[in-house]
Design a protein around this motif. Structure first.
Motif, PDB file in Angstrom:
ATOM      1  N   UNK B  35       0.872  -1.337  -0.094  1.00 28.45           N
ATOM      2  CA  UNK B  35      -0.224  -0.118   0.122  1.00 28.45           C
ATOM      3  C   UNK B  35       0.770   1.246   0.196  1.00 28.45           C
ATOM      4  N   UNK B  36       1.812   1.222   0.992  1.00 27.41           N
ATOM      5  CA  UNK B  36       2.825   2.451   1.054  1.00 27.41           C
ATOM      6  C   UNK B  36       3.517   2.625  -0.267  1.00 27.41           C
ATOM      7  N   UNK B  37       3.745   1.767  -1.018  1.00 28.91           N
ATOM      8  CA  UNK B  37       4.602   1.675  -2.300  1.00 28.91           C
ATOM      9  C   UNK B  37       3.740   2.033  -3.473  1.00 28.91           C
ATOM     10  N   UNK B  38       2.516   1.965  -3.558  1.00 31.83           N
ATOM     11  CA  UNK B  38       1.702   1.942  -4.719  1.00 31.83           C
ATOM     12  C   UNK B  38       1.875   3.388  -5.313  1.00 31.83           C
ATOM     13  N   UNK B  39       1.681   4.478  -4.553  1.00 27.17           N
ATOM     14  CA  UNK B  39       1.731   5.756  -5.284  1.00 27.17           C
ATOM     15  C   UNK B  39       3.151   6.425  -5.785  1.00 27.17           C
ATOM     16  N   UNK B  40       3.846   5.428  -5.678  1.00 28.62           N
ATOM     17  CA  UNK B  40       5.356   5.789  -5.995  1.00 28.62           C
ATOM     18  C   UNK B  40       6.063   5.380  -7.407  1.00 28.62           C
ATOM     19  N   UNK B  41       6.502   6.029  -8.058  1.00 32.19           N
ATOM     20  CA  UNK B  41       6.974   5.879  -9.507  1.00 32.19           C
ATOM     21  C   UNK B  41       8.402   5.092  -9.459  1.00 32.19           C
ATOM     22  N   UNK B  42       8.292   3.926  -8.582  1.00 39.01           N
ATOM     23  CA  UNK B  42       9.707   3.216  -8.534  1.00 39.01           C
ATOM     24  C   UNK B  42       9.198   1.708  -8.068  1.00 39.01           C
ATOM     25  N   UNK B  43      10.234   0.804  -8.172  1.00 36.86           N
ATOM     26  CA  UNK B  43       9.654  -0.404  -7.762  1.00 36.86           C
ATOM     27  C   UNK B  43       9.401  -0.658  -6.367  1.00 36.86           C
ATOM     28  N   UNK B  44       8.638  -1.708  -6.228  1.00 34.48           N
ATOM     29  CA  UNK B  44       8.238  -2.112  -4.803  1.00 34.48           C
ATOM     30  C   UNK B  44       9.693  -2.358  -4.035  1.00 34.48           C
ATOM     31  N   UNK B  45      10.705  -2.919  -4.660  1.00 31.21           N
ATOM     32  CA  UNK B  45      11.922  -3.100  -4.048  1.00 31.21           C
ATOM     33  C   UNK B  45      12.590  -1.785  -3.489  1.00 31.21           C
ATOM     34  N   UNK B  46      12.489  -0.865  -4.092  1.00 29.57           N
ATOM     35  CA  UNK B  46      13.199   0.328  -3.659  1.00 29.57           C
ATOM     36  C   UNK B  46      12.449   0.874  -2.723  1.00 29.57           C
ATOM     37  N   UNK B  47      11.027   1.005  -2.582  1.00 24.51           N
ATOM     38  CA  UNK B  47      10.357   1.304  -1.568  1.00 24.51           C
ATOM     39  C   UNK B  47      10.660   0.670  -0.235  1.00 24.51           C
ATOM     40  N   UNK B  48      10.741  -0.772  -0.419  1.00 22.03           N
ATOM     41  CA  UNK B  48      11.088  -1.689   0.504  1.00 22.03           C
ATOM     42  C   UNK B  48      12.397  -1.232   1.116  1.00 22.03           C
ATOM     43  N   UNK B  49      13.317  -0.967   0.514  1.00 22.16           N
ATOM     44  CA  UNK B  49      14.652  -0.209   1.072  1.00 22.16           C
ATOM     45  C   UNK B  49      14.437   0.844   1.648  1.00 22.16           C
ATOM     46  N   UNK B  50      13.905   1.948   1.255  1.00 20.87           N
ATOM     47  CA  UNK B  50      13.389   3.194   1.909  1.00 20.87           C
ATOM     48  C   UNK B  50      12.836   2.724   3.290  1.00 20.87           C
ATOM     49  N   UNK B  51      11.743   1.853   3.570  1.00 21.78           N
ATOM     50  CA  UNK B  51      11.255   1.684   4.711  1.00 21.78           C
ATOM     51  C   UNK B  51      12.329   0.777   5.701  1.00 21.78           C
ATOM     52  N   UNK B  52      13.226   0.230   5.120  1.00 21.76           N
ATOM     53  CA  UNK B  52      14.340  -0.334   5.989  1.00 21.76           C
ATOM     54  C   UNK B  52      15.091   0.782   6.687  1.00 21.76           C
ATOM     55  N   UNK B  53      15.365   1.731   5.916  1.00 28.20           N
ATOM     56  CA  UNK B  53      16.082   2.761   6.292  1.00 28.20           C
ATOM     57  C   UNK B  53      15.151   3.450   7.378  1.00 28.20           C
ATOM     58  N   UNK B  54      14.010   3.951   7.284  1.00 26.36           N
ATOM     59  CA  UNK B  54      13.342   4.387   8.282  1.00 26.36           C
ATOM     60  C   UNK B  54      13.170   3.514   9.450  1.00 26.36           C
ATOM     61  N   UNK B  55      13.130   2.160   9.341  1.00 23.47           N
ATOM     62  CA  UNK B  55      13.032   1.220  10.426  1.00 23.47           C
ATOM     63  C   UNK B  55      14.362   1.488  11.410  1.00 23.47           C
ATOM     64  N   UNK B  56      15.442   1.409  10.631  1.00 26.59           N
ATOM     65  CA  UNK B  56      16.476   1.527  11.182  1.00 26.59           C
ATOM     66  C   UNK B  56      16.871   2.732  12.026  1.00 26.59           C
TER      67      UNK B  56
END
Lengths: 111, 111
Positions: B35-56
């Motif tokens: 859901x978080x990834x949907x609006x972004x114009x990039x791969x799900x993987x890229x968003x997943x990485x961003x989420x990891x940064x926020x988690x860290x």
DNA sequence: AATATATTCAACCTTTTGGTTGAATGTGAA
DNA sequence: TTCACATTCAACCAAAAGGTTGAATATATT
């Protein structure tokens, strides 16, 4: 309009410990490039680059006096950061109280 | 103790527009990775990485429910940022007033 | 059991970042 | 003029950031 780019520059500038240290130094008053660089364990050139980043973010202003450049701290760019935080309400909620308290404690500590 | 590293992680996480957008989305409530990834114009993987940064940076917490991961926003890390700003007094001075006013205006706008 | 969905892991690539050294520029002092 | 000083510019380098694609893993659904 608080472009996302402005905010980027502000936060990116703030995200580096060397640059934060530089700002802390400058928050105590104007200083020349060499003075600012002295305490750091890196080349003058490296510090000069960091200063350029801070300048691009408008967190630092430069005043040329002959061969010396005097640097001073500029708080304005933080407005954009504050605005973003305000917009992300839940995000910021409660933090303001904490900040206020911190500042009050600091004031209380000084006669 | 507000390690410089903690502050680094917080500010670095905040310095990217995609990650700020993610946080804004999450400040409106929990959501799954997809859901978080949907609006972004990039791969799900890229968003997943961003989420990891926020988690860290502990700005996002993850709650696993079967194959779905629910993400929620965590404001605590901003304490360190607020503390740093308080320490850099001149730096922050005046900004607090601006922020307070912004929040008051927002409150006034809502009945 | 077979298939579809949600998510990460791994390898890779390109650009940016933070640092280096050496030369250039501009200004002040002898 | 000559020399020292304050600062940046330029070229270079290694590591990190932000993205991609393809495979792996774990859980649901049929």
């Amino acid at each position: 309009m608080a472009t996302s780019q402005t905010l980027d520059r502000t936060l990116t500038a703030l995200a580096d410990p060397t640059r934060r240290a530089i700002l802390q130094r400058l928050s105590a008053g104007e200083a020349r490039v060499t003075e600012v660089a002295r305490p750091f364990n890196m080349s003058l050139n490296a510090v000069s680059k960091h200063i350029l980043v801070l300048e691009r973010a408008k967190l630092v202003k430069r005043r040329r006096m002959g061969r010396e450049h005097f640097l001073s701290y500029r708080p304005e760019p933080l407005d954009a950061a504050a605005k973003w935080m305000a917009e992300t309400r839940t995000f910021w909620a409660g933090r303001l109280d904490a900040l206020e308290q911190l500042l009050r404690e600091e004031d209380a500590a000084k006669p």
